[in-house]
Design a protein around this motif. Sequence first.
Motif, PDB file in Angstrom:
ATOM      1  N   ALA A  22       0.853  -1.191   0.000  1.00 16.40           N
ATOM      2  CA  ALA A  22       0.000   0.000   0.000  1.00 16.40           C
ATOM      3  C   ALA A  22       0.881   1.230   0.000  1.00 16.40           C
ATOM      4  CB  ALA A  22      -0.936   0.008   1.206  1.00 16.40           C
ATOM      5  N   GLU A  23       0.304   2.356  -0.411  1.00 11.64           N
ATOM      6  CA  GLU A  23       1.112   3.571  -0.536  1.00 11.64           C
ATOM      7  C   GLU A  23       0.312   4.802  -0.140  1.00 11.64           C
ATOM      8  OE1 GLU A  23       2.248   4.380  -4.572  1.00 11.64           O
ATOM      9  OE2 GLU A  23       0.216   4.134  -5.340  1.00 11.64           O
ATOM     10  N   VAL A  24       1.047   5.813   0.322  1.00 14.88           N
ATOM     11  CA  VAL A  24       0.502   7.148   0.527  1.00 14.88           C
ATOM     12  C   VAL A  24       0.845   7.944  -0.720  1.00 14.88           C
ATOM     13  CG1 VAL A  24       0.552   9.212   1.973  1.00 14.88           C
ATOM     14  CG2 VAL A  24       0.853   6.953   3.010  1.00 14.88           C
ATOM     15  N   VAL A  25      -0.169   8.501  -1.389  1.00 15.44           N
ATOM     16  CA  VAL A  25       0.009   9.137  -2.684  1.00 15.44           C
ATOM     17  C   VAL A  25       0.062  10.654  -2.517  1.00 15.44           C
ATOM     18  CG1 VAL A  25      -0.872   9.351  -5.035  1.00 15.44           C
ATOM     19  CG2 VAL A  25      -1.287   7.256  -3.730  1.00 15.44           C
ATOM     20  N   HIS A  73      -8.736   1.149  -5.813  1.00 13.67           N
ATOM     21  CA  HIS A  73      -8.141   0.238  -4.831  1.00 13.67           C
ATOM     22  C   HIS A  73      -7.964   0.987  -3.505  1.00 13.67           C
ATOM     23  CE1 HIS A  73      -7.260  -2.791  -7.925  1.00 13.67           C
ATOM     24  NE2 HIS A  73      -6.881  -1.779  -8.684  1.00 13.67           N
ATOM     25  N   PRO A  74      -9.054   1.360  -2.865  1.00 13.75           N
ATOM     26  CA  PRO A  74      -8.937   2.215  -1.670  1.00 13.75           C
ATOM     27  C   PRO A  74      -8.150   1.584  -0.539  1.00 13.75           C
ATOM     28  CG  PRO A  74     -11.159   1.320  -1.896  1.00 13.75           C
ATOM     29  CD  PRO A  74     -10.448   1.020  -3.174  1.00 13.75           C
ATOM     30  N   GLU A  75      -8.144   0.243  -0.473  1.00 15.58           N
ATOM     31  CA  GLU A  75      -7.397  -0.397   0.603  1.00 15.58           C
ATOM     32  C   GLU A  75      -5.886  -0.240   0.433  1.00 15.58           C
ATOM     33  OE1 GLU A  75      -7.551  -3.389  -2.678  1.00 15.58           O
ATOM     34  OE2 GLU A  75      -8.884  -1.887  -1.810  1.00 15.58           O
ATOM     35  N   SER A 102     -14.674  12.871   0.093  1.00 12.37           N
ATOM     36  CA  SER A 102     -14.351  12.249  -1.190  1.00 12.37           C
ATOM     37  C   SER A 102     -13.393  11.073  -1.039  1.00 12.37           C
ATOM     38  CB  SER A 102     -13.743  13.289  -2.144  1.00 12.37           C
ATOM     39  OG  SER A 102     -12.470  13.716  -1.685  1.00 12.37           O
ATOM     40  N   GLY A 103     -13.003  10.762   0.184  1.00 11.75           N
ATOM     41  CA  GLY A 103     -12.178   9.587   0.421  1.00 11.75           C
ATOM     42  C   GLY A 103     -10.704   9.856   0.585  1.00 11.75           C
ATOM     43  N   LEU A 104     -10.299  11.118   0.622  1.00 10.97           N
ATOM     44  CA  LEU A 104      -8.892  11.441   0.808  1.00 10.97           C
ATOM     45  C   LEU A 104      -8.542  11.370   2.293  1.00 10.97           C
ATOM     46  CD1 LEU A 104      -8.618  14.375  -1.742  1.00 10.97           C
ATOM     47  CD2 LEU A 104      -8.550  11.921  -2.115  1.00 10.97           C
ATOM     48  N   ARG A 312      -1.310   3.044  11.298  1.00  6.60           N
ATOM     49  CA  ARG A 312      -1.944   3.752  12.405  1.00  6.60           C
ATOM     50  C   ARG A 312      -2.207   5.219  12.066  1.00  6.60           C
ATOM     51  NH1 ARG A 312       1.853   3.258  15.442  1.00  6.60           N
ATOM     52  NH2 ARG A 312       2.611   5.359  15.873  1.00  6.60           N
ATOM     53  N   VAL A 313      -1.245   5.866  11.423  1.00  3.59           N
ATOM     54  CA  VAL A 313      -1.372   7.298  11.134  1.00  3.59           C
ATOM     55  C   VAL A 313      -2.361   7.555  10.006  1.00  3.59           C
ATOM     56  CG1 VAL A 313      -0.127   9.341  10.326  1.00  3.59           C
ATOM     57  CG2 VAL A 313       0.936   7.822  11.994  1.00  3.59           C
ATOM     58  N   TYR A 314      -2.309   6.740   8.959  1.00  2.00           N
ATOM     59  CA  TYR A 314      -3.113   7.003   7.760  1.00  2.00           C
ATOM     60  C   TYR A 314      -4.364   6.133   7.648  1.00  2.00           C
ATOM     61  CZ  TYR A 314       0.896   9.693   6.126  1.00  2.00           C
ATOM     62  OH  TYR A 314       1.910  10.620   5.997  1.00  2.00           O
ATOM     63  N   GLY A 315      -4.538   5.206   8.577  1.00  2.93           N
ATOM     64  CA  GLY A 315      -5.772   4.438   8.597  1.00  2.93           C
ATOM     65  C   GLY A 315      -5.819   3.242   7.677  1.00  2.93           C
ATOM     66  N   PHE A 316      -4.675   2.659   7.319  1.00  3.84           N
ATOM     67  CA  PHE A 316      -4.683   1.445   6.509  1.00  3.84           C
ATOM     68  C   PHE A 316      -5.147   0.258   7.356  1.00  3.84           C
ATOM     69  CE2 PHE A 316      -1.481   3.910   4.121  1.00  3.84           C
ATOM     70  CZ  PHE A 316      -1.998   3.779   2.839  1.00  3.84           C
TER      71      PHE A 316
END
Length: 331
Positions: A22-25, A73-75, A102-104, A312-316
């Motif tokens: 997974a990635e932070v974009v 691929h929101p996950e 909007s999901g950000l 934890r920080v970004y909610g994955f």
Amino acid sequence: MDGGAFTVALDQKELDGDGVAAEVVFPDADAVDSRTAAPFGVGLGLSGDQDPELGMAGARAHDRWLADFVSEHPERHCYVALLPVTGDADRVVAEIHRAKESGLGALMIPAMWVDKAPYHDRRYDPVWAAAAECAMPVLTHSGAVPRHEYGDHLGIYVSEVTWWPGRPLSFLLWSGVFERHPGLRLVLTEQGSGWIPRVLDMLDYCHARLVAAARSGGTAETAESKFGAGLAEAMGKGPSEVWRDNCFVGASFMRPHEAALRDRIGLDKIMWGGDYPHDEGTHPYSREGLRTAYACLTRDEIAAMVGGNAARVYGFDLERLETIAARGAPR
């Protein structure tokens, strides 16, 4: 190599090939050379010389496009919304809520503030309150600098480019922003991490000296006494305590000497990054980069820095990512 920056299928293929689940974009930094940069010149830092109206319009257009990008691929994605923070707090707050809906998942503010008002100004309090309420971390990122000061002297730019995005930490910390908004999280990204213990030591020293002088009943002519009055109450905590409770670092392609400082930085503060798809990052050799940076560290330490902290920080959702990670993530 930037094809994955705007083609979802290629992005997924290259992440899988590099062992990344997974990635932070992030928004792209270069508004001139990149096809994925936001329009109207807004990028990593909207400067005071740019039009805030156009900046907000460009940021919103870019955020809408990226919301569509990550929705497939929101996950696997957390997108960082561009947020040109201006004195029009109501409008900025509305944009925070729109980005959340909007999901950000996070907000990137300019390292150099707009409207000539530094981030210690109380006019920004509604912005910090909204970010905390929406549980969206506030990020700064290196790259944006007052280029007119450097001319053709690249060495000056390189030596200072990571100083600018760390500067908001001091403004938010000393002005009591984290005391007023304890749920606010600040993430410093792509500016290294080796400097953090040294700077925290300096901030703690200044804080202790100012507070002690004020409490000793020094005369009004004593600078420390004058400037330290009310400081402890306004901040609530010392600098290292604020860092412990509210701050994190996105440590792009972390080096071994930085990993050695993990306990002083805070093992639970560090989030490894590969800087994909930029060519100065670790892609497609992230496994090798991880072996170099984290040799001889324990499994739990590595797991925290390469996944657990960011989750934890970004909610994955790590459980949802297990199947993806099993396809080829580093062991």
